[in-house]
Scaffold this motif. Sequence first.
Motif, mmCIF file in Angstrom:
data_model
loop_
_atom_site.group_PDB
_atom_site.id
_atom_site.type_symbol
_atom_site.label_atom_id
_atom_site.label_comp_id
_atom_site.label_asym_id
_atom_site.label_seq_id
_atom_site.Cartn_x
_atom_site.Cartn_y
_atom_site.Cartn_z
ATOM 1 N N PHE A 28 0.864 -1.187 0.000
ATOM 2 C CA PHE A 28 0.000 0.000 0.000
ATOM 3 C C PHE A 28 0.896 1.231 0.000
ATOM 4 C CE2 PHE A 28 -1.866 3.369 2.713
ATOM 5 C CZ PHE A 28 -2.930 3.733 1.909
ATOM 6 N N SER A 29 0.547 2.213 -0.814
ATOM 7 C CA SER A 29 1.315 3.463 -0.811
ATOM 8 C C SER A 29 0.448 4.626 -1.263
ATOM 9 C CB SER A 29 2.550 3.347 -1.714
ATOM 10 O OG SER A 29 2.164 3.210 -3.078
ATOM 11 N N VAL A 30 0.789 5.796 -0.729
ATOM 12 C CA VAL A 30 0.179 7.057 -1.162
ATOM 13 C C VAL A 30 1.321 8.017 -1.465
ATOM 14 C CG1 VAL A 30 -1.334 8.970 -0.545
ATOM 15 C CG2 VAL A 30 -1.843 6.681 0.293
ATOM 16 N N LYS A 31 1.366 8.531 -2.688
ATOM 17 C CA LYS A 31 2.467 9.394 -3.098
ATOM 18 C C LYS A 31 1.936 10.659 -3.771
ATOM 19 C CE LYS A 31 5.342 5.344 -4.211
ATOM 20 N NZ LYS A 31 6.140 4.685 -5.269
ATOM 21 N N VAL A 32 2.673 11.751 -3.607
ATOM 22 C CA VAL A 32 2.425 12.962 -4.399
ATOM 23 C C VAL A 32 3.315 12.853 -5.629
ATOM 24 C CG1 VAL A 32 2.495 15.471 -4.472
ATOM 25 C CG2 VAL A 32 1.915 14.313 -2.332
ATOM 26 N N VAL A 33 2.700 12.666 -6.786
ATOM 27 C CA VAL A 33 3.487 12.436 -8.008
ATOM 28 C C VAL A 33 3.817 13.732 -8.746
ATOM 29 C CG1 VAL A 33 2.679 10.081 -8.307
ATOM 30 C CG2 VAL A 33 1.353 11.943 -9.285
ATOM 31 N N SER A 34 3.012 14.768 -8.520
ATOM 32 C CA SER A 34 3.274 16.057 -9.159
ATOM 33 C C SER A 34 2.393 17.118 -8.506
ATOM 34 C CB SER A 34 3.004 16.003 -10.671
ATOM 35 O OG SER A 34 1.642 15.718 -10.924
ATOM 36 N N VAL A 35 2.580 18.360 -8.939
ATOM 37 C CA VAL A 35 1.775 19.469 -8.425
ATOM 38 C C VAL A 35 1.227 20.256 -9.605
ATOM 39 C CG1 VAL A 35 1.766 21.601 -7.071
ATOM 40 C CG2 VAL A 35 3.105 19.635 -6.286
ATOM 41 N N ASN A 36 -0.083 20.415 -9.642
ATOM 42 C CA ASN A 36 -0.724 21.204 -10.695
ATOM 43 C C ASN A 36 -0.833 22.665 -10.271
ATOM 44 O OD1 ASN A 36 -1.032 18.958 -12.255
ATOM 45 N ND2 ASN A 36 -3.270 18.958 -12.259
ATOM 46 N N SER A 37 -0.416 23.555 -11.154
ATOM 47 C CA SER A 37 -0.508 24.994 -10.886
ATOM 48 C C SER A 37 -1.707 25.568 -11.639
ATOM 49 C CB SER A 37 0.770 25.711 -11.323
ATOM 50 O OG SER A 37 1.887 25.224 -10.595
ATOM 51 N N VAL A 38 -2.577 26.255 -10.906
ATOM 52 C CA VAL A 38 -3.783 26.826 -11.502
ATOM 53 C C VAL A 38 -3.902 28.277 -11.053
ATOM 54 C CG1 VAL A 38 -6.291 26.683 -11.679
ATOM 55 C CG2 VAL A 38 -4.926 24.585 -11.469
ATOM 56 N N LYS B 218 -1.751 25.770 -5.959
ATOM 57 C CA LYS B 218 -0.996 24.534 -6.120
ATOM 58 C C LYS B 218 -1.837 23.355 -5.621
ATOM 59 C CE LYS B 218 2.800 26.718 -7.394
ATOM 60 N NZ LYS B 218 3.451 26.553 -8.714
ATOM 61 N N PHE B 219 -2.142 22.436 -6.527
ATOM 62 C CA PHE B 219 -2.947 21.262 -6.189
ATOM 63 C C PHE B 219 -2.098 19.997 -6.353
ATOM 64 C CE2 PHE B 219 -5.942 24.504 -7.437
ATOM 65 C CZ PHE B 219 -7.002 24.359 -6.543
ATOM 66 N N PRO B 220 -1.919 19.211 -5.288
ATOM 67 C CA PRO B 220 -1.126 17.984 -5.409
ATOM 68 C C PRO B 220 -1.869 16.894 -6.168
ATOM 69 C CG PRO B 220 -2.044 18.156 -3.205
ATOM 70 C CD PRO B 220 -2.403 19.430 -3.912
ATOM 71 N N VAL B 221 -1.128 16.181 -7.012
ATOM 72 C CA VAL B 221 -1.661 15.024 -7.721
ATOM 73 C C VAL B 221 -1.221 13.783 -6.943
ATOM 74 C CG1 VAL B 221 -1.726 13.735 -9.882
ATOM 75 C CG2 VAL B 221 -1.496 16.236 -9.915
#
Length: 238
Positions: free
Chosen positions: A185-195, A205-208
Amino acid sequence: MSDAVMQVKTKPDRGFSLVELMIAMALGSLLILLISDSYTKSVVSINKINDVRNLDAQLNNVAAQMTKEIKRAGFVNYNFERENRHLALYRFPLAVNGVSYHSPITIGPKEQCVLFFYDTNKNGCIGDKTDDDISCKVQVVDNEDFVGYKFDNNKIKYSPAKTNGCDSGIWQSMFDEKKIKVDDFSVKVVSVNSVMSADKTTTLKFPVISLYIKASSVKNSSITRDVTKIFILESSML
């Protein structure tokens, strides 16, 4: 002229000989064995298909529930007017690609624990409101709106409230441990969306997030399935 009586001699019916009977029994037994083996294999195959489907269904249901819950991180019901919500107190430090953020979500050791907060009872506060219904109380610990998920001893556990850390609070298993064993099991922040904000003054900044679960059947460890969910938080980081 006298009538002639014709007598026809018939060969007596001897039935099957012993050899013929043994051959017939052997062929019959072989046929029964073939049918029985085919039936057994069919039952095993059907049971395995059902076990795979059940495991898939369980994994997808839990992953969907977790995704829905985690996406709410940072949500506050702003339909209530509050003089002070103290939201800055409830932001977690989160580093993504060397950049530090103040986030409604934090990821614990080995990316196998995720903690977050949101307005679970939609009262306009993270935690309780004040008795005069004007502001929100300050509740840094034992807050009912702090929740989390973690991987622990081949189980995924959920803490529904007062989740002060990955090693504290009340945690409950999300799967029937007699039927399903969680292997990873894992939860990762893979990128950050800038809006850009609506007023064009702020970049939000919204984490993906990537959520991964791998599990197997307890009664048949060869049956293993996994699921991955990619989603974006509904609230921005600061």
